[in-house]
Design a protein around this motif. Structure first.
Motif, mmCIF file in Angstrom:
data_model
loop_
_atom_site.group_PDB
_atom_site.id
_atom_site.type_symbol
_atom_site.label_atom_id
_atom_site.label_comp_id
_atom_site.label_asym_id
_atom_site.label_seq_id
_atom_site.Cartn_x
_atom_site.Cartn_y
_atom_site.Cartn_z
ATOM 1 N N TYR A 603 7.793 23.015 94.963
ATOM 2 C CA TYR A 603 7.980 22.599 93.578
ATOM 3 C C TYR A 603 6.667 22.627 92.809
ATOM 4 N N PHE A 604 5.641 22.030 93.369
ATOM 5 C CA PHE A 604 4.356 21.995 92.669
ATOM 6 C C PHE A 604 3.604 23.316 92.799
ATOM 7 N N ARG A 605 3.808 24.044 93.901
ATOM 8 C CA ARG A 605 3.184 25.369 94.012
ATOM 9 C C ARG A 605 3.701 26.291 92.909
ATOM 10 N N VAL A 606 5.009 26.359 92.750
ATOM 11 C CA VAL A 606 5.591 27.227 91.725
ATOM 12 C C VAL A 606 5.211 26.735 90.332
ATOM 13 N N GLY A 607 5.188 25.415 90.151
ATOM 14 C CA GLY A 607 4.776 24.879 88.862
ATOM 15 C C GLY A 607 3.356 25.272 88.507
ATOM 16 N N ALA A 608 2.457 25.175 89.492
ATOM 17 C CA ALA A 608 1.063 25.563 89.256
ATOM 18 C C ALA A 608 0.950 27.050 88.931
ATOM 19 N N ILE A 609 1.723 27.879 89.627
ATOM 20 C CA ILE A 609 1.688 29.321 89.376
ATOM 21 C C ILE A 609 2.190 29.636 87.972
ATOM 22 N N ARG A 610 3.301 29.018 87.584
ATOM 23 C CA ARG A 610 3.824 29.265 86.238
ATOM 24 C C ARG A 610 2.817 28.860 85.162
ATOM 25 N N ALA A 611 2.212 27.691 85.342
ATOM 26 C CA ALA A 611 1.233 27.233 84.361
ATOM 27 C C ALA A 611 0.007 28.147 84.351
ATOM 28 N N ALA A 612 -0.430 28.584 85.533
ATOM 29 C CA ALA A 612 -1.602 29.465 85.612
ATOM 30 C C ALA A 612 -1.339 30.801 84.944
ATOM 31 N N ARG A 613 -0.147 31.318 85.097
ATOM 32 C CA ARG A 613 0.191 32.574 84.428
ATOM 33 C C ARG A 613 0.107 32.412 82.911
ATOM 34 N N LEU A 614 0.683 31.324 82.410
ATOM 35 C CA LEU A 614 0.611 31.077 80.969
ATOM 36 C C LEU A 614 -0.837 30.913 80.522
ATOM 37 N N PHE A 615 -1.613 30.172 81.304
ATOM 38 C CA PHE A 615 -3.031 29.975 80.993
ATOM 39 C C PHE A 615 -3.766 31.311 80.935
ATOM 40 N N ALA A 616 -3.514 32.176 81.900
ATOM 41 C CA ALA A 616 -4.220 33.454 81.977
ATOM 42 C C ALA A 616 -3.924 34.343 80.771
ATOM 43 N N THR A 617 -2.730 34.182 80.187
ATOM 44 C CA THR A 617 -2.352 35.083 79.090
ATOM 45 C C THR A 617 -3.097 34.811 77.788
ATOM 46 N N TRP A 618 -3.956 33.817 77.774
ATOM 47 C CA TRP A 618 -4.794 33.563 76.589
ATOM 48 C C TRP A 618 -6.108 34.356 76.649
ATOM 49 N N THR A 619 -6.292 35.184 77.658
ATOM 50 C CA THR A 619 -7.543 35.919 77.860
ATOM 51 C C THR A 619 -7.501 37.264 77.136
ATOM 52 N N TRP A 620 -8.575 37.603 76.442
ATOM 53 C CA TRP A 620 -8.634 38.883 75.722
ATOM 54 C C TRP A 620 -8.879 40.029 76.690
ATOM 55 N N LEU A 621 -8.077 41.089 76.528
ATOM 56 C CA LEU A 621 -8.107 42.226 77.445
ATOM 57 C C LEU A 621 -8.741 43.465 76.838
ATOM 58 N N TRP A 622 -9.249 43.380 75.610
ATOM 59 C CA TRP A 622 -9.834 44.576 74.978
ATOM 60 C C TRP A 622 -10.921 44.150 74.014
ATOM 61 N N ASP A 623 -11.742 45.127 73.629
ATOM 62 C CA ASP A 623 -12.867 44.869 72.733
ATOM 63 C C ASP A 623 -12.462 45.158 71.298
ATOM 64 N N VAL A 624 -12.350 44.108 70.503
ATOM 65 C CA VAL A 624 -11.971 44.244 69.100
ATOM 66 C C VAL A 624 -13.132 44.874 68.324
ATOM 67 N N PRO A 625 -12.864 45.912 67.513
ATOM 68 C CA PRO A 625 -13.932 46.460 66.674
ATOM 69 C C PRO A 625 -14.303 45.474 65.574
ATOM 70 N N LEU A 626 -15.587 45.244 65.385
ATOM 71 C CA LEU A 626 -16.088 44.281 64.414
ATOM 72 C C LEU A 626 -16.825 44.998 63.292
ATOM 73 N N PRO A 627 -16.846 44.424 62.090
ATOM 74 C CA PRO A 627 -17.609 45.042 61.002
ATOM 75 C C PRO A 627 -19.050 45.283 61.420
ATOM 76 N N SER A 628 -19.557 46.470 61.142
ATOM 77 C CA SER A 628 -20.891 46.845 61.634
ATOM 78 C C SER A 628 -21.989 45.944 61.104
ATOM 79 N N THR A 629 -21.761 45.321 59.937
ATOM 80 C CA THR A 629 -22.781 44.441 59.357
ATOM 81 C C THR A 629 -22.653 43.003 59.832
ATOM 82 N N SER A 630 -21.646 42.706 60.627
ATOM 83 C CA SER A 630 -21.424 41.321 61.058
ATOM 84 C C SER A 630 -22.446 40.912 62.106
#
Length: 789
Positions: A603-630
């Motif tokens: 019960y708690f193993r699966v709960g931890a996995i589900r929460a960890a998956r949701l947590f991981a999905t807040w991570t950026w996977l690509w480099d956003v292009p930024l204004p060159s003067t920023s």
């Protein structure tokens, strides 16, 4: 297998996507593949042209299609699409557009619109949405079927708000996930020319948008929409806080860049929404193949610089000056300047004073250890209310008193003088919360999260000092009294309220601040779990563990499983006082993992996995292009691996997620899922990249400082909220000009946990110590469905 077919229609050649398997079913139709929009300056509205293809021909498994659209005068807009299979369940379209001839528009835009064709209809209520980090199940905590923070039903998000460049609509009854993906990663984006704060304008940038809208026809259906360049639908936080107006861009036909964009449509069967979310994100990790940021120094050196910098902001005042003799870390500055703004000792949340005290003691330096001990002594002596066993949230050094911090970004309430001009002090935020501020000023109480984080830090310090031969029984006694408080006020369902007054009663008013739904009012129920588990370890009192287990059931069943996590952050300025944020799922993950360690069980193993998956999905996977003067572009900032903050400010990123990198690695082992380890490595590097080190200072005043957050998209760009303040200039590519003690706390906590568990903070050594595969690898026997039970 996803099949693409074309057929003639009254408007030309149309397309259909069909998912073939146990049951054949059409999943998407594209009746008019060409949806072209035109506009010229001065026009009040955009003109839309819809058409099928004029020509469509298969070349093996590639469909070449084209269409010409008259757009005024002798001008023709020529659209060429190339459809090809990207995977068994995925089709990609590579699109080009060129305007030829005279008398045409100044700007153009191209959409891809695919609608469900379900015979029973595709109602909005039938779908659950996942578009990290902008949408988690419609962002609908009051469960009225629409987003709680943005008015309107036509929801679209700029590419630079989406950390995986994807939008998934999961149909629960059919068990199918339909995902719209920006397939080519955006490469450039400059500051838009908006001299009069226009909301419709020409812009030569590589940022589009994707989203959805309901189709209210004879039979309701859901429409997925990709637009290039961007159109943010009916509402967004890009420009203004209260009004939340939309904005949109048109491609200038005079652009020197070719008009080229690619999308993918994907249809996958999944047994439930959790599997659909993680399956979609995991696929995007594999698609994008993100590479961790290269750090300018070792994590050993970076961590030491953080500690040296934090100790510079250590405050200790003699009793002859302040009878309370305060001690703690008061870091509160613009990192570009480094000068202290206000001597407020914050506990938990943005201050993390007790955790910082413990972490500084870990280095074994005599002076740092002494500072840490005195900080904990002060907190236990002056910050603890023996009756009812609670803790204060902050100490106001200029006023020489313990105080309550209800208001996060409204922190000026803590040091405003009676009768002072709050509106002048707080700016537009005052107007936004004018009704609630007088109520908050009268309340004496504390946040559950702040008390629990602070208590846990005290226990860590107690355990460390005990193991070094120095007992501080008063520290343990204070936290034990807090544990007794938690036992007394725990609700029958295992939950706690978000905050309590100093008599131990739940605080629920003003409702807009403390929660309008049970999900919001009890959103912090996971935060006491680590403290209760640690108390059981240190005291042997099983009552604390039993309370933690009861809380774990509430957290999984009411916050994690139904995807109703929220309320991690205490300083919202939006429609209400709780956000759907990363910290709202971080603490459920930590709590459920602690319970699995303590009592085990699926019960708690699966709960931890589900929460960890949701947590991981807040991570950026690509480099956003930024204004060159920023500022960020000039310093070479990469968004890959940084953590998103919340759905309202999606496109605003910060390094808080790094605190749970060790736990993410541990749960990856429980789930036999190496993609979690890959995400953990991205976070470890991405969240440490902007620390000032010798040779790369990021424009900060001294080594070890790091800014609190960064804008890689637009957030309140036209709002007066930060005008004429040192926190201003918050356009895309800029930082938020803020530095608090939580920043070194989360990173140093991550570092010491990695060292304790794996002997090193270096990911190569961590992978080697644990037998984990190299980045992008797989474990034999790994199960993508490890969290499905």
């Amino acid at each position: 297998m996803l099949h693409l077919t074309h057929h003639d229609s009254s408007d030309g050649v149309a397309l259909t996507l069909s998912l073939r398997g146990a049951r054949d079913e059409e999943v998407l139709r594209i009746p008019t593949p060409v949806v072209l929009e035109t506009w010229s300056a001065g026009a009040e509205q955009v003109t839309r042209h819809e058409a099928g293809y004029e020509h469509a021909e298969w070349d093996g498994e590639v469909l070449q299609a084209s269409c010409s659209v008259p757009v005024g005068g002798s001008a023709q807009a020529r659209v060429r699409d190339r459809w090809s299979r990207a995977d068994d369940d995925t089709w990609q379209v590579d699109r080009t557009l060129a305007v030829e001839g005279d008398g045409g528009p100044e700007g153009v835009r191209l959409r891809l619109r695919a609608a469900t064709p379900f015979p029973e209809g595709g109602r909005l209520a039938d779908f659950r949405f996942f578009a990290p980090s902008a949408v988690y199940d419609k962002n609908d905590l009051d469960e009225d079927g629409v987003d709680d923070y943005l008015p309107g039903l036509k929801m679209r998000f700029r590419d630079d708000r989406l950390n995986a460049l994807s939008f998934t609509a999961y149909h629960e009854k059919r068990g199918v996930a339909l995902t719209l993906i920006r397939a080519d990663v955006p490469e450039w984006d400059e500051l838009p020319h908006r001299p009069d704060k226009e909301r419709l304008f020409l812009h030569d940038g590589d940022i589009g948008s994707i989203g959805y809208e309901p189709v209210d026809d004879t039979m309701p259906q859901l429409l997925l929409d990709a637009c290039y360049p961007f159109d943010e639908g009916e509402s967004t936080h890009a420009l203004l806080l209260v009004e939340r107006p939309a904005w949109e861009a048109m491609w200038p036909v005079t652009s020197e860049h070719p008009f080229e964009v690619s999308y993918q449509l994907r249809a996958e069967p999944y047994p439930d929404f959790h599997e659909a979310m993680w399956g979609s994100f995991r696929r995007r990790v594999a698609d994008l193949r993100p590479v961790p940021v290269e750090l300018p120094a070792s994590l050993d050196e970076i961590t030491r610089l953080r500690a040296e910098s934090l100790d510079h902001y250590y405050l200790e005042t003699d009793a002859s000056v302040d009878p309370n003799a305060p001690a703690g870390y008061v870091l509160n500055c613009h990192p570009q300047v480094g000068e202290q703004l206000a001597d407020i000792i914050q506990y938990g949340f943005t201050g993390q004073n007790t955790l910082n005290a413990y972490l500084m003691m870990r280095f074994g330096e005599d002076e740092w250890t002494a500072h840490g001990v005195r900080a904990l002594d002060f907190f236990v002596d002056k910050g603890h209310l023996a009756e009812p066993g609670m803790f204060y949230d902050l100490y106001n050094a200029p006023k020489q008193k313990m105080d309550c911090w209800w208001t996060g970004l409204l922190l000026p309430l803590a040091y405003a003088e009676p009768g002072g001009d709050l509106e002048e002090l707080m700016g537009p935020i005052y107007k936004k919360w004018e009704k609630e501020i007088p109520q908050l000023q009268q309340l004496q109480g504390s946040y559950l999260r702040c008390m629990s984080e602070s208590a846990f830090g005290v226990l860590l310090g107690y355990e460390l000092e005990r193991d070094r031969g120095r007992e501080h029984q008063e520290w343990l006694a204070a936290v034990r009294r807090y544990g007794e408080f938690l036992l007394r006020v725990q609700e029958p369902d295992g939950s706690w309220y978000r905050a309590y007054d100093h008599e131990g009663k739940p605080l629920t008013q003003p409702e807009i601040w403390f929660g309008t739904t049970p999900y919001e009012q009890k959103s912090s129920s996971s935060t006491p779990i680590p403290t209760l588990v640690k108390l059981t370890e240190l005291t042997g009192d099983e009552r604390f563990l039993a309370a933690a287990v009861r809380a774990g059931h509430f957290v999984r069943e009411r916050l994690v499983d139904p995807v109703r996590f929220n309320g991690g952050i205490h300083d919202p300025i939006y429609a209400k006082g709780q956000l759907i944020d990363n910290e709202g799922i971080l603490y459920p993950m930590l709590g459920l993992l602690e319970l699995y360690r303590a009592v085990g069980g699926e019960y708690f193993r699966v709960g931890a996995i589900r929460a960890a998956r949701l947590f991981a999905t807040w991570t950026w996977l690509w480099d956003v292009p930024l204004p060159s003067t920023s500022t960020l572009a000039q310093h070479g900032f990469r968004s890959t691996g940084i953590g998103a903050c919340d759905t309202c400010a999606t496109g605003y990123v910060h390094p808080f997620e790094v605190i749970a990198v060790p736990e993410l690695i541990e749960i990856a082992g429980l789930a036999e899922d190496p993609s979690m380890v890959d995400v953990a490595e991205l976070l470890l590097h991405g969240c440490n990249q902007t620390v000032a080190v010798p040779g790369k200072d990021w424009g900060y005043a001294s080594p070890g400082l790091q800014e609190e957050g960064y804008l890689i998209s637009w957030w309140l760009g036209d709002d007066p909220i930060f005008e004429d303040t040192a926190f201003g200039d918050r356009g895309k590519g800029e930082g938020n000009k803020t530095c608090f003690p939580w920043i070194p706390a989360v990173a140093m906590s991550c570092y010491w946990k990695l060292v304790d568990r794996y002997g090193s903070a270096d990911m190569e050594q961590v992978r080697s110590q644990t037998g984990m595969p190299a980045r992008g690898g797989d474990w034999t026997g790994g199960s993508a469905a490890a969290g499905s039970r």
